[in-house]
Motif scaffolding. Structure first.
Motif, mmCIF file in Angstrom:
data_model
loop_
_atom_site.group_PDB
_atom_site.id
_atom_site.type_symbol
_atom_site.label_atom_id
_atom_site.label_comp_id
_atom_site.label_asym_id
_atom_site.label_seq_id
_atom_site.Cartn_x
_atom_site.Cartn_y
_atom_site.Cartn_z
ATOM 1 N N THR A 87 0.850 -1.204 0.000
ATOM 2 C CA THR A 87 0.000 0.000 0.000
ATOM 3 C C THR A 87 0.880 1.246 0.000
ATOM 4 O O THR A 87 2.005 1.237 0.510
ATOM 5 C CB THR A 87 -0.923 0.050 1.223
ATOM 6 N N CYS A 88 0.369 2.336 -0.595
ATOM 7 C CA CYS A 88 1.077 3.614 -0.605
ATOM 8 C C CYS A 88 0.107 4.736 -0.281
ATOM 9 O O CYS A 88 -1.068 4.693 -0.686
ATOM 10 C CB CYS A 88 1.700 3.886 -1.980
ATOM 11 N N THR A 89 0.591 5.735 0.426
ATOM 12 C CA THR A 89 -0.216 6.918 0.714
ATOM 13 C C THR A 89 0.675 8.157 0.721
ATOM 14 O O THR A 89 1.758 8.101 1.308
ATOM 15 C CB THR A 89 -0.980 6.760 2.055
ATOM 16 N N PRO A 90 0.277 9.235 0.060
ATOM 17 C CA PRO A 90 -0.914 9.343 -0.780
ATOM 18 C C PRO A 90 -0.731 8.592 -2.094
ATOM 19 O O PRO A 90 0.379 8.174 -2.417
ATOM 20 C CB PRO A 90 -1.025 10.853 -1.022
ATOM 21 N N THR A 91 -1.813 8.460 -2.830
ATOM 22 C CA THR A 91 -1.747 7.731 -4.097
ATOM 23 C C THR A 91 -1.708 8.667 -5.297
ATOM 24 O O THR A 91 -1.835 8.227 -6.437
ATOM 25 C CB THR A 91 -2.958 6.787 -4.235
ATOM 26 N N SER A 92 -1.527 9.955 -5.027
ATOM 27 C CA SER A 92 -1.391 10.943 -6.104
ATOM 28 C C SER A 92 -0.274 11.909 -5.722
ATOM 29 O O SER A 92 -0.266 12.457 -4.614
ATOM 30 C CB SER A 92 -2.710 11.701 -6.302
ATOM 31 N N ALA A 143 5.588 9.618 -1.440
ATOM 32 C CA ALA A 143 4.563 8.769 -0.833
ATOM 33 C C ALA A 143 5.249 7.769 0.093
ATOM 34 O O ALA A 143 6.367 7.310 -0.183
ATOM 35 C CB ALA A 143 3.755 8.029 -1.897
ATOM 36 N N CYS A 167 5.172 4.080 1.425
ATOM 37 C CA CYS A 167 4.615 2.792 1.018
ATOM 38 C C CYS A 167 4.942 1.728 2.069
ATOM 39 O O CYS A 167 6.008 1.780 2.695
ATOM 40 C CB CYS A 167 5.150 2.369 -0.343
ATOM 41 N N THR A 222 8.386 -0.118 5.750
ATOM 42 C CA THR A 222 8.003 1.027 4.917
ATOM 43 C C THR A 222 9.180 1.514 4.086
ATOM 44 O O THR A 222 10.346 1.339 4.455
ATOM 45 C CB THR A 222 7.481 2.190 5.775
ATOM 46 N N ILE A 256 0.397 4.674 -8.331
ATOM 47 C CA ILE A 256 0.427 6.064 -7.878
ATOM 48 C C ILE A 256 0.205 6.955 -9.098
ATOM 49 O O ILE A 256 0.864 6.792 -10.128
ATOM 50 C CB ILE A 256 1.763 6.417 -7.205
#
Length: 339
Positions: A69-74, A81, A83, A120, A149
């Motif tokens: 998972t990654c945040t943010p995705t933009s 980001a 991850c 991470t 992303i």
């Protein structure tokens, strides 16, 4: 003797039996593990003439990837980001990483510590020249997980145009800024000439790629060029406008011969209509025998104005020159004076 064999786990296979040779008391066989999807204990059972013996074998599943998972995705240019990779169990693992986009970089790998199931890493965007989607791939022991992303290019200035590109005093030009994509942007504006005014900025609406503004000429005393500049996100576009001063065309007087105390009406004419605010034309004469005003004003929209030149007491015949001047252009007329 022939000993019957069995395994209670599908992930561990044994032959159906093994034969102990006539001169021996032992025999060997191979128990083979297949794909192990989870840690478990398999029991092998050997049976001969009603007697049984068992042996336990621990089947250990490999550490595999559960999630990425990654945040943010933009991300925009230069943004990052965080991850997270998740593995199936503790024990430690090194997860290989890759990105399919040159504009998004990730480390070559990330290590999950032995007492954890997550680790991470940072995915960092470089310069993004166009909107695109980047895929990050994590690989461990033949298992893969991917995450996407969105890489969002900034709105940049594409063009600046103005029409018309030549202005007289008081006239206006409609200018248009064009940006690379929709999304909204405020473009900073400037003019390098005090004779040309533009607003401080113009806003491109979120659903559009263009916006218009007005560049307005003030009173132009001399011909000159003005540069209008538009700036967005450090990038600039410019356009040059020609500012044209009013041009004096002619000076004429109704009568060019005057006697003492006589007068004549003279007319100054421009090559085109006077701008807003009018045009002041300077006047002068070459001697003391003629009275002329120091200037005459051509009102906005007009092309000419009149003034009166009056003779004083004349004792001897002479000639006198009346001159009208606007900017660098002068026009003259000679009047003959007689007693």
């Amino acid at each position: 003797a022939t000993v019957a064999l069995s395994s209670n786990a599908a992930a561990l296979t044994v032959p159906a039996s093994v034969t102990v040779g006539s001169g021996s008391t032992t025999a060997t066989f191979t128990a083979k593990a297949g794909t192990i999807t989870g840690d478990q204990t398999a029991t092998i059972t050997a049976t001969l003439n009603g007697s049984t013996r068992t042996a336990a074998v621990s089947l250990v599943a490999p550490v595999v990837l559960s999630a990425l998972t990654c945040t943010p995705t933009s991300l925009g240019s230069g943004a990052s980001a965080t991850c997270t990779v998740t593995v199936s169990k503790t024990g430690g693992a090194t997860v290989a990483l890759s990105s399919n986009a040159a504009a998004l970089t990730v480390p070559a790998s990330v290590t999950v510590r032995s007492g954890s199931t997550t680790a991470t890493f940072t995915a960092k965007a470089g310069t993004i020249t166009g909107d695109q989607t980047a895929t990050i791939t994590a690989t461990l022991n033949g298992s893969t997980r991917t995450g996407t992303i969105s890489l969002v290019a900034p709105v940049v200035l594409s063009a600046l145009t103005c029409s018309p590109t030549s202005l007289a005093s008081g006239a206006s030009s409609t200018c248009t800024v064009t940006v690379s994509k929709t999304g909204g942007a405020t473009v900073t504006l400037s003019s390098n000439a005090t004779a040309l005014t533009v607003p401080a900025s113009v806003t491109v609406g979120s659903g559009s790629t263009t916006a218009t503004f007005t560049a307005t000429a003030r009173t132009i005393v001399t011909n000159q060029s003005a540069t209008v500049q538009a700036t967005l996100a450090g990038a600039s576009k410019s356009v040059t406008l020609n500012l044209t001063a009013p041009v004096l065309s002619t000076l004429a007087c109704n009568s060019t011969s005057l006697t003492s105390f006589a007068s004549t009406t003279c007319t100054v004419t421009l090559a085109g209509p006077a701008p807003s605010g009018g045009v002041v034309v300077a006047l002068s004469d070459s001697a003391k025998l003629l009275n002329t005003p120091s200037s005459v004003t051509i009102t906005a929209g007009s092309t000419s104005a009149t003034f009166v030149a009056s003779a004083q007491s004349i004792r001897h015949s002479s000639s006198e020159t009346v001159t009208a001047k606007l900017g660098t252009i002068s026009k003259s007329v000679t009047l003959q004076l007689a007693p």
